[in-house]
Scaffold this motif. Structure first.
Motif, mmCIF file in Angstrom:
data_model
loop_
_atom_site.group_PDB
_atom_site.id
_atom_site.type_symbol
_atom_site.label_atom_id
_atom_site.label_comp_id
_atom_site.label_asym_id
_atom_site.label_seq_id
_atom_site.Cartn_x
_atom_site.Cartn_y
_atom_site.Cartn_z
ATOM 1 N N ASP A 1 -28.698 -20.879 -10.881
ATOM 2 C CA ASP A 1 -28.053 -19.760 -11.554
ATOM 3 C C ASP A 1 -27.248 -19.018 -10.506
ATOM 4 O O ASP A 1 -27.798 -18.544 -9.518
ATOM 5 N N ASP A 2 -25.927 -18.942 -10.721
ATOM 6 C CA ASP A 2 -25.085 -18.348 -9.692
ATOM 7 C C ASP A 2 -25.393 -16.878 -9.479
ATOM 8 O O ASP A 2 -25.125 -16.314 -8.425
ATOM 9 N N ASN A 3 -25.975 -16.233 -10.483
ATOM 10 C CA ASN A 3 -26.328 -14.829 -10.328
ATOM 11 C C ASN A 3 -27.523 -14.633 -9.417
ATOM 12 O O ASN A 3 -27.716 -13.580 -8.843
ATOM 13 N N HIS A 4 -28.354 -15.658 -9.323
ATOM 14 C CA HIS A 4 -29.515 -15.564 -8.434
ATOM 15 C C HIS A 4 -29.469 -16.717 -7.448
ATOM 16 O O HIS A 4 -30.135 -17.719 -7.632
ATOM 17 N N PRO A 5 -28.615 -16.614 -6.415
ATOM 18 C CA PRO A 5 -28.449 -17.774 -5.510
ATOM 19 C C PRO A 5 -29.718 -18.110 -4.746
ATOM 20 O O PRO A 5 -29.864 -19.224 -4.253
ATOM 21 N N GLY A 6 -30.647 -17.201 -4.689
ATOM 22 C CA GLY A 6 -31.878 -17.493 -3.929
ATOM 23 C C GLY A 6 -32.846 -18.376 -4.684
ATOM 24 O O GLY A 6 -33.752 -18.954 -4.101
ATOM 25 N N GLU A 7 -32.652 -18.485 -5.986
ATOM 26 C CA GLU A 7 -33.624 -19.237 -6.780
ATOM 27 C C GLU A 7 -33.151 -20.665 -6.978
ATOM 28 O O GLU A 7 -32.072 -20.916 -7.489
ATOM 29 N N LYS A 8 -34.004 -21.589 -6.537
ATOM 30 C CA LYS A 8 -33.573 -22.995 -6.511
ATOM 31 C C LYS A 8 -34.367 -23.802 -7.534
ATOM 32 O O LYS A 8 -35.585 -23.652 -7.648
ATOM 33 N N ALA A 9 -33.644 -24.624 -8.208
ATOM 34 C CA ALA A 9 -34.324 -25.647 -9.008
ATOM 35 C C ALA A 9 -34.557 -26.860 -8.114
ATOM 36 O O ALA A 9 -33.782 -27.136 -7.198
ATOM 37 N N VAL A 10 -35.655 -27.558 -8.379
ATOM 38 C CA VAL A 10 -35.999 -28.696 -7.510
ATOM 39 C C VAL A 10 -36.107 -29.949 -8.371
ATOM 40 O O VAL A 10 -36.684 -29.916 -9.453
ATOM 41 N N MET A 11 -35.528 -30.985 -7.865
ATOM 42 C CA MET A 11 -35.571 -32.244 -8.598
ATOM 43 C C MET A 11 -36.118 -33.337 -7.696
ATOM 44 O O MET A 11 -35.769 -33.419 -6.528
ATOM 45 N N LYS A 12 -36.984 -34.137 -8.255
ATOM 46 C CA LYS A 12 -37.481 -35.279 -7.486
ATOM 47 C C LYS A 12 -36.664 -36.505 -7.876
ATOM 48 O O LYS A 12 -36.626 -36.884 -9.045
ATOM 49 N N THR B 1 -36.780 -36.310 -11.828
ATOM 50 C CA THR B 1 -37.600 -35.417 -12.653
ATOM 51 C C THR B 1 -37.477 -34.006 -12.111
ATOM 52 O O THR B 1 -37.410 -33.808 -10.901
ATOM 53 N N LEU B 2 -37.456 -33.075 -13.015
ATOM 54 C CA LEU B 2 -37.413 -31.682 -12.584
ATOM 55 C C LEU B 2 -38.803 -31.258 -12.120
ATOM 56 O O LEU B 2 -39.790 -31.444 -12.823
ATOM 57 N N LEU B 3 -38.859 -30.697 -10.910
ATOM 58 C CA LEU B 3 -40.158 -30.265 -10.395
ATOM 59 C C LEU B 3 -40.351 -28.752 -10.489
ATOM 60 O O LEU B 3 -41.448 -28.265 -10.694
ATOM 61 N N GLU B 4 -39.260 -28.034 -10.255
ATOM 62 C CA GLU B 4 -39.347 -26.574 -10.329
ATOM 63 C C GLU B 4 -38.107 -26.079 -11.039
ATOM 64 O O GLU B 4 -37.006 -26.603 -10.814
ATOM 65 N N TYR B 5 -38.273 -25.059 -11.869
ATOM 66 C CA TYR B 5 -37.102 -24.486 -12.530
ATOM 67 C C TYR B 5 -37.344 -23.002 -12.783
ATOM 68 O O TYR B 5 -37.975 -22.613 -13.757
ATOM 69 N N PRO B 6 -36.826 -22.189 -11.898
ATOM 70 C CA PRO B 6 -37.097 -20.747 -12.055
ATOM 71 C C PRO B 6 -36.077 -20.043 -12.949
ATOM 72 O O PRO B 6 -36.253 -18.862 -13.239
ATOM 73 N N CYS B 7 -35.017 -20.695 -13.374
ATOM 74 C CA CYS B 7 -33.971 -19.999 -14.136
ATOM 75 C C CYS B 7 -34.307 -19.956 -15.627
ATOM 76 O O CYS B 7 -35.362 -20.390 -16.044
ATOM 77 N N GLU B 8 -33.358 -19.477 -16.431
ATOM 78 C CA GLU B 8 -33.726 -19.127 -17.797
ATOM 79 C C GLU B 8 -33.050 -19.945 -18.872
ATOM 80 O O GLU B 8 -33.223 -19.678 -20.056
ATOM 81 N N ALA B 9 -32.234 -20.909 -18.487
ATOM 82 C CA ALA B 9 -31.523 -21.684 -19.513
ATOM 83 C C ALA B 9 -32.519 -22.410 -20.406
ATOM 84 O O ALA B 9 -33.641 -22.718 -20.005
ATOM 85 N N ASP B 10 -32.081 -22.692 -21.626
ATOM 86 C CA ASP B 10 -32.960 -23.359 -22.578
ATOM 87 C C ASP B 10 -32.892 -24.868 -22.353
ATOM 88 O O ASP B 10 -31.919 -25.528 -22.710
ATOM 89 N N LEU B 11 -33.937 -25.381 -21.736
ATOM 90 C CA LEU B 11 -33.898 -26.776 -21.335
ATOM 91 C C LEU B 11 -34.085 -27.730 -22.508
ATOM 92 O O LEU B 11 -34.003 -28.941 -22.353
ATOM 93 N N THR C 1 -38.219 -33.183 -17.754
ATOM 94 C CA THR C 1 -38.272 -31.821 -17.223
ATOM 95 C C THR C 1 -39.702 -31.431 -16.904
ATOM 96 O O THR C 1 -40.018 -30.259 -16.787
ATOM 97 N N GLY C 2 -40.534 -32.373 -16.813
ATOM 98 C CA GLY C 2 -41.923 -32.066 -16.507
ATOM 99 C C GLY C 2 -42.687 -31.722 -17.769
ATOM 100 O O GLY C 2 -42.230 -31.991 -18.882
ATOM 101 N N MET C 3 -43.855 -31.114 -17.592
ATOM 102 C CA MET C 3 -44.728 -30.907 -18.740
ATOM 103 C C MET C 3 -44.348 -29.685 -19.571
ATOM 104 O O MET C 3 -44.882 -29.472 -20.640
ATOM 105 N N SER C 4 -43.435 -28.854 -19.057
ATOM 106 C CA SER C 4 -43.033 -27.704 -19.868
ATOM 107 C C SER C 4 -41.517 -27.668 -19.973
ATOM 108 O O SER C 4 -40.807 -28.229 -19.132
#
Lengths: 514, 411
Positions: B267-278, B306-316, B394-397
């Motif tokens: 999310d460009d508004n929160h550059p510190g928050e990273k999504a992680v993909m394996k 696979t998505l491992l971490e996703y801190p943003c808010e988009a509807d996956l 996207t993982g289990m959630s």
């Protein structure tokens, strides 16, 4: 009953000479028999006199212990005593034989030697004064072991009885399984002193009669003074003596013998031993157990393949261990090498000596286990397992890995169903160990190559030892290697059975879906 | 047995006897007559090769249940010999060793930076020429002296040499930042068209090296051996270093990623928050394209993960937001790949494989430019990276934690 075929080369033959006829004089005959049998105390001569046949001088003679005395009383003495001899002496012997004596088989003897042999075979002899001919009635019997469970070739599922020491019983057991008119029995008497009965059994339409004839000739050519066990015959008639590999099988199981018969093999039964011989065989026959046929085919296949593996292990494992740890350390994964190296620290002997030492120790233990009286059994196992195994390791004389190798080799050796083949691998093992100690894996390969060449050259009654693989016989090789479902086992196994190669039509049962 | 009666038996006896007499059991080496080298090190100092050996002490390693033994003793022993040549130095080991050095189980060879800069011709030649030096040995560079690396113990592990070899395999399978280089693969690359190779290096982090078992008694290690940078070899000499990040980019371009983790801003508004993909599957297609006098490397990367971490808010649960996420991941990968390419260009050692591609596609031109490739042509080359990422799961959630929390607050 049994034709006497003693016509070896002109060696020393004490009871030879011109066949002499019996005398017409009863007294002379009795004297002659007593003299020939050395006045043995078990030789019984009983006079038969009765009011029903006045003036008839008759004796019955037999050897105690090898006859069934009940049978003599009921079938010979009783009827003869109650018989009123008709006038007209000339037909007496015929009448006695055919109408009076009620044993199963009788025959007329007129030669001295014949008479003595009849006595020794357990027949009783009826001699009549004034007649040159005597009647030999078959009353053989005496104490014998009854049919019992097999001791050496046990199965979990399958028939639980084995051959006995009596050949007549054994033939009966076999006939009761194969109730076919094609069942053929040829009998021979082998052994100058023991005059042992040897029976050759084959199936008329299945076994190659040329091979039967060859075996017959080989049996008849045997010149020996005694046959005490079937191995005597085996060594005489097998194709090659100087080989570690057996070219005949033995079995104490009537059902196994029947299996061999149906495959086109011959069975040789020897009086006095429960072990019957079978031939011709190939190398792969030795890895088939009776139980393979009685279990489901999948587990049987697995077990059979396991047996091949275990045979290789019991032949090769110690030599491979020696070769790899002394010549080819680079072949081992590092952790294994380090573990082995740490075990070898402080071991005073080279790996070859260590292995030979342990193998010989095991052979000694094993031999002791077989020979010792039952009562001292526990002592041997304590000494063997604890003292030799554990203490030798703790004393730093042998490495634990070597103990494992030797034990596993020893156990693998017992997997081979036929002891004769297991023994072959025991002997070859030592040679390969020496080769491995001197030349490494190169030595083992050289030894194996030599073995394979040797095995390919072996024949068992004309059948190549490595058949159906060398030479290739495509119909049976799958059935030889693994165990097919019964309905798929179309062809008889042995290459000689070209007479009647098909066992059955070989269709999958109609109710089974693809 | 009458001899002559059976030729076969006689032959067998003869073979056994002859082999006993001729060989005299001389080729035999018992296990307690060799000392197993688990790692070796090459240093260059004052015009001499210094070869170090890490010997395994089997008793110290498997002293379990062997009736006491020397517990507490170090499982390895390190010593060095020096000489004008590598093999010459090794042959001097008999001055101080009671046993023959056994190199076949050697796991790693560590080359110091100084030795690598001097040139490794004699090392590679020794590997090609001798049967007991296996080319499957892992090769490493180090900025320390090679001996320091060999002396260092590794917690949990008994044989440091083997542990380091497993370390690079682990890294290759789970991180894929540095290539797993065996001597064989290094030789393959150095004998290839571009004559360059990248070899991972080892470093000791910490000041108090772990060189005694007493130091392992603590719950933490005062120092550690770590995989560090990627050293670039040109011809037989080391020419420079790539950082781990640069090396990672190179791995993407070379298509050597086995499994790796990529993170990117979601999310460009929160550059510190990273999504992680394996990334568990990737494929790279490389093509050389002639671009005037210049060359261009066309890289097509396809990655699945696979998505491992996703801190943003988009509807996956919506494909569009997944696609957006995939694009961001692709951009990140392309960025890394390009920076890796640039870094290699600066070192003038083509380990990317552009030269190989040119040679395959334009063999005639290659013959003409081969000599000038690394120095002049490769540094001018361009790269065109196109990355295609598929996020398979996207993982289990589906919703991120933050979104779920918001939902809970709203209701």
């Amino acid at each position: 009953m049994f034709s006497n075929k003693e016509k070896g080369p002109s060696g020393p033959k004490p009871d030879s000479g011109k066949p002499e006829p019996l005398s017409t004089n009863l007294g002379v005959n009795i004297k002659m028999l007593t003299a020939k049998l050395g006045e043995s105390s078990d030789f019984v001569i009983r006079a038969l006199r009765s009011d029903a046949m006045p003036g008839v001088e008759m004796v019955i003679a037999y050897i105690k212990g090898i006859v069934e005395e009940d049978a003599i009383h009921q079938n010979v003495i009783n009827p003869v005593m109650g018989w009123s001899a008709p006038p007209g002496k000339s037909s007496w012997i015929e009448t006695l034989r055919q109408r009076v004596i009620t044993t199963g088989s009788t025959k007329q003897v007129s030669m001295q030697e014949e008479a003595v042999n009849a006595l020794l075979d357990g027949q009783c002899l009826i001699l009549t004064n004034g007649f040159r001919e005597a009647i030999a009635a078959d009353t053989s019997g005496g104490e014998q072991r009854s049919v019992a469970e097999p001791n050496t070739q046990t199965v979990i599922r399958g028939p639980q009885y084995s051959f006995t020491e009596n050949i007549a019983t054994n033939i009966g057991l076999l006939r009761r399984i194969v109730r076919s008119a094609d069942f053929r029995l040829r009998s021979y008497t082998v052994g100058r002193k023991t005059r042992t009965t040897v029976g050759l059994v084959y199936m008329n339409n299945i076994t190659d009669l040329h091979v039967v004839k060859e075996v017959e000739e080989r049996i008849q050519a045997i010149d020996i003074d005694g046959i005490l066990e079937s191995n005597y015959i085996e060594e005489f008639i097998s194709d090659q003596t100087y080989t570690p590999f057996p070219t005949m099988m033995n079995t104490e199981r009537p059902d196994t013998a029947a299996t061999y018969l149906l495959d086109g093999q011959m069975i040789i039964l020897v009086d006095g031993t429960p072990f019957a011989l079978a031939g011709p065989v190939t190398f792969f026959h030795f890895f088939r157990s009776a139980e393979d046929n009685y279990q489901r085919f999948d587990i049987s296949t697995f077990l059979r393949l396991l047996r091949y593996g275990a045979f290789l292990v019991s032949m090769l494992l110690p030599s491979l261990f020696i070769a790899i740890t002394t010549f080819h350390q680079e072949m081992l994964p590092t952790p294994l090498l380090i573990s082995l190296a740490s075990q070898r620290e402080g071991i005073p002997f080279p790996a070859l000596v260590e292995a030979l030492l342990m193998e010989l120790t095991f052979e000694v233990l094993r031999e002791a286990g077989v020979r010792m009286p039952r009562a001292v059994g526990p002592a041997i196992s304590i000494v063997g397992a604890l003292v030799l195994g554990q203490s030798a390791v703790q004393a730093g004389l042998v490495s634990p890995a070597m103990v494992i190798v030797v034990s596993f080799t020893a156990i693998s050796n017992f997997v081979t169903p036929q002891m004769s083949m297991a023994s072959a691998s025991r002997l070859i093992r030592f040679t390969l160990m020496l080769l491995a100690g001197m030349l490494g894996i190169f030595g083992i390969m050289a030894g194996m190559l030599f073995l394979i060449i040797h095995m390919t050259g072996l024949r068992s009654f004309g059948v190549p030892y490595m058949a159906p693989f060398a030479p290739v016989k495509r119909e049976t090789w799958l059935d030889m290697l693994i165990r097919l479902p019964w309905w798929a086992r179309v062809f008889r196994l042995v290459a000689v059975s070209s007479v009647n190669p098909r066992r059955q039509r070989g269709h999958r049962p109609r109710h089974q879906k693809e | 047995m009458r001899c002559g009666g059976n030729r076969l038996a006689c032959c067998a006896m003869l073979v056994v006897l002859m082999s006993a007499i001729i060989t005299g059991c001389s080729g035999r080496t018992e296990l307690n007559e060799i000392s197993i080298v688990s790692a070796s090190g090459i240093d260059w100092k004052d015009g001499k090769w210094i070869v170090s050996y890490q010997l395994v002490l089997p008793q110290a390693i498997s002293s379990h249940g062997m009736g006491g033994g020397a517990s507490g003793a170090a499982p390895i022993n390190v010593f060095s010999t020096s000489g004008d040549s590598i093999r010459g130095a090794i042959s001097k080991s008999s001055y101080e060793m009671s046993r023959r050095l056994y190199f076949s189980q050697n796991q790693i060879v560590v080359v110091s930076e100084r030795a690598a800069k001097h040139g490794l011709t004699s090392l590679f030649d020794a590997y090609l020429r001798n049967p007991d030096s296996r080319e499957t040995v892992n090769i490493f560079l180090t900025k320390h002296s090679a001996r320091d690396i060999l002396e260092h113990l590794i917690p949990l592990e008994e044989i440091p040499g083997a542990a380091i070899a497993r370390m690079i395999v682990n890294e290759e399978n789970n991180g894929s930042t540095l290539p797993n280089m065996t001597v064989y693969r290094a030789l393959l690359e150095l004998l290839g068209p571009t004559k360059s190779s990248g070899i991972p290096s080892l470093e000791i982090s910490g000041t108090d090296p772990l060189d005694s078992t007493q130091k392992t008694a603590k719950t933490y290690s005062s120092s550690k051996i770590k995989l560090a940078e990627l050293g670039l070899l040109q011809d037989d000499k080391m020419v420079g270093w790539l950082t781990r990040d640069q090396s990672y980019g190179v791995m993407w371009v070379r298509g050597q990623i086995k499994q790796s983790t990529v993170w990117f801003t979601c999310d460009d508004n929160h550059p510190g928050e990273k999504a992680v993909m394996k990334v568990h599957h990737m494929k790279t297609k490389r093509k050389a394209v002639k671009d005037g006098d210049n060359w261009k490397l066309d890289v097509r990367i396809k990655a699945r993960g696979t998505l491992l971490e996703y801190p943003c808010e988009a509807d996956l649960s919506k494909p569009a937001s997944i696609a957006a996420l995939e694009r961001r991941a692709a951009d990140k990968i392309a960025l890394m790949a390009n920076s890796g390419f640039k870094a290699v260009q600066e070192q003038k050692a083509d380990i990317i494989g552009l030269g190989v591609a040119v040679r395959l596609q334009y063999p005639r031109q290659w013959d003409a430019i081969m000599k000038r490739w690394n120095e002049q042509i490769f540094p001018e080359a361009k790269i065109d990276t196109k990355v295609d990422v598929v996020i398979e799961r996207t993982g289990m959630s589906t919703d991120s934690f933050r979104k779920m929390q918001k939902k809970a607050g709203g209701s």
